[in-house]
Design an enzyme around this catalytic site. Structure first.
Site, PDB file in Angstrom:
ATOM      1  N   LYS A  40     -10.578  -4.193  -4.576  1.00 42.10           N
ATOM      2  CA  LYS A  40     -11.588  -3.133  -4.726  1.00 42.10           C
ATOM      3  C   LYS A  40     -10.997  -1.911  -5.412  1.00 42.10           C
ATOM      4  O   LYS A  40     -11.647  -1.241  -6.175  1.00 42.10           O
ATOM      5  CB  LYS A  40     -12.023  -2.618  -3.346  1.00 42.10           C
ATOM      6  CG  LYS A  40     -12.777  -3.528  -2.483  1.00 42.10           C
ATOM      7  CD  LYS A  40     -13.154  -2.713  -1.230  1.00 42.10           C
ATOM      8  CE  LYS A  40     -13.249  -3.593  -0.011  1.00 42.10           C
ATOM      9  NZ  LYS A  40     -11.972  -3.776   0.690  1.00 42.10           N
TER      10      LYS A  40
ATOM     11  N   LYS B 261      -3.707 -10.093  -6.937  1.00 41.82           N
ATOM     12  CA  LYS B 261      -4.983 -10.256  -6.228  1.00 41.82           C
ATOM     13  C   LYS B 261      -6.073  -9.347  -6.812  1.00 41.82           C
ATOM     14  O   LYS B 261      -5.786  -8.212  -7.171  1.00 41.82           O
ATOM     15  CB  LYS B 261      -4.727  -9.891  -4.762  1.00 41.82           C
ATOM     16  CG  LYS B 261      -5.896 -10.041  -3.841  1.00 41.82           C
ATOM     17  CD  LYS B 261      -5.549  -9.559  -2.433  1.00 41.82           C
ATOM     18  CE  LYS B 261      -5.870  -8.097  -2.262  1.00 41.82           C
ATOM     19  NZ  LYS B 261      -6.419  -7.736  -0.944  1.00 41.82           N
TER      20      LYS B 261
ATOM     21  N   LYS C 241       0.829  -1.219   0.000  1.00 42.50           N
ATOM     22  CA  LYS C 241       0.000   0.000   0.000  1.00 42.50           C
ATOM     23  C   LYS C 241       0.857   1.260   0.000  1.00 42.50           C
ATOM     24  O   LYS C 241       0.446   2.284  -0.544  1.00 42.50           O
ATOM     25  CB  LYS C 241      -0.998  -0.028   1.159  1.00 42.50           C
ATOM     26  CG  LYS C 241      -2.018  -1.153   0.976  1.00 42.50           C
ATOM     27  CD  LYS C 241      -3.381  -0.899   1.561  1.00 42.50           C
ATOM     28  CE  LYS C 241      -4.338  -1.973   1.064  1.00 42.50           C
ATOM     29  NZ  LYS C 241      -5.647  -1.989   1.672  1.00 42.50           N
TER      30      LYS C 241
END
Ligand code: AQP
Length: 336
Positions: A202, A199, A117
């Site tokens: 969202k 992966k 992130k």
């Protein structure tokens, strides 16, 4: 904790419309496990976690309520399972602070999600992103949780939660239940449809990479038709064909079939037929969820009542643990 039942806890961030990955890796397992009378269940909308990435306030508020509706529309029973907002139970933030003081920088530095992130949000590497696992540990430990159903990407955070619980218990006695992860076999990591080595997420910027729980039938089928596969041309369950393997996992999960059964069913068929079948199965699974979601959208009073009751229930159990923790670490009792 509540009676002789085990406690099951899990949460999702309201960072976007949830994906097929969130649904298969987490929500679908929550629903199955919550139907098992051996568990008392807590399912949270982790809106405080969502703040680690910059959010548009009105959108965050809407997505939070939409997520509550999706939990119920997908099959969680709010009379049976405690469905609530993390930000409505202040014990989460309070325990997170205390657990921050029992979590080492070295441990947080090793978290792969922090690294991923940070790379994704290079202009906003905030302290919350770094200490995210301490808040997650607080979420879980507040309810004396025994079992935490998650996708494989959360395994490392759960292991850290266990380490923090052990560390705290060693110093102060048996304060926390040490939780176990529950990770599905074939649905632990649903991959992106555009990059099957990544992966499904969202927040993926490529709209064709993720199937969203609120996508309509045509969109779902179109996205599956565009899914990246390979040039082998044969439907096999192999790491060398990650795109096809991902589609087999999805089709198997929706139709309750093992990968071997899926391969047999599509023997001799082309990728086009297979992709269409996967898309139709997923769309059929989502259709009743959309209908229930629309119906719930008209029932504001009902939702507010559910949230009020469940926020109170969550706060009751969370504060019980928090009071114990505060006493153990030496904070003076509140005489208010
Ligand atoms: N692709 C996935 N396959 C299986 N499980 C998944 N989960 C997430 N993606 C997949 C599981 O969904 C639960 C909720 O996830 P989260 O909201 O806490 O955030 P996340 O893991 O960071 O999920 P996203 O979709 O990738 O969100 P963004 O894009 O905001 O970072 C967890 O149990 C997770 O394991």
């Amino acid at each position: 904790m509540l009676n002789d039942k085990k406690v099951l806890y899990s949460a999702m961030q309201s960072t976007g419309v949830i994906t097929l990955g969130n649904y298969m890796g987490a929500l679908d397992n929550w629903i199955k496990l919550s139907n098992d009378d051996n568990y008392d269940c807590f399912f949270c909308v982790a809106d405080l976690h969502s703040l680690t990435v910059r959010q548009v306030p009105a959108e965050l508020r809407k997505r939070g309520m939409d997520l509550i509706k999706l939990y119920i529309a997908a099959g969680l029973d709010p009379q049976k399972s405690c469905i609530y907002f993390q930000s409505h139970v202040s014990a989460h933030a309070e325990l997170a602070w205390i657990l921050n003081c029992f979590t080492y920088m070295g441990e947080l530095n090793r978290m792969t999600q922090f690294k991923d992130k940070s790379a994704k949000h290079a202009n906003n590497i905030n302290a919350g992103l770094f200490t995210y696992p301490a808040l997650m540990a607080a979420d879980i430990l507040l309810y004396q949780s025994d079992l935490v159903p998650v996708g494989v990407d959360q395994k490392q955070h759960l292991e850290l939660t266990r380490d923090i619980a052990h560390r705290f218990n060693e110093i102060y006695g048996d304060v926390f239940t040490v939780p176990d992860a529950y990770i599905g076999k074939t649905t632990a990591k649903i991959q992106s449809l555009q990059d099957p080595l990544k992966k499904m997420s969202k927040s993926d910027e490529n709209p064709n990479a993720s199937i969203l729980l609120m996508d309509d039938t045509d969109t779902i089928i179109r996205k599956f038709k565009k899914a990246v596969t390979d040039s082998v041309g044969e439907i096999r369950y192999s790491d060398e064909q990650p795109g096809i393997k991902n589609l087999i996992n999805i089709y198997g999960a929706v139709n309750n079939k093992t990968p071997e059964e899926v391969v047999k069913e599509f023997e001799g068929k082309g990728y086009g037929d297979f992709k269409l079948a996967v898309g139709e199965s997923v769309a059929d699974r989502f259709k009743p969820i959309h209908e229930k979601f629309d119906q719930l959208s008209k029932e504001k009073d009902y939702l507010h009542k559910i949230l009020k009751e469940n926020d109170e229930k969550a706060a009751y159990y969370a504060n019980k643990t928090l009071r114990k923790v505060k006493k153990k670490v030496g904070l003076v009792e509140n005489f208010r």
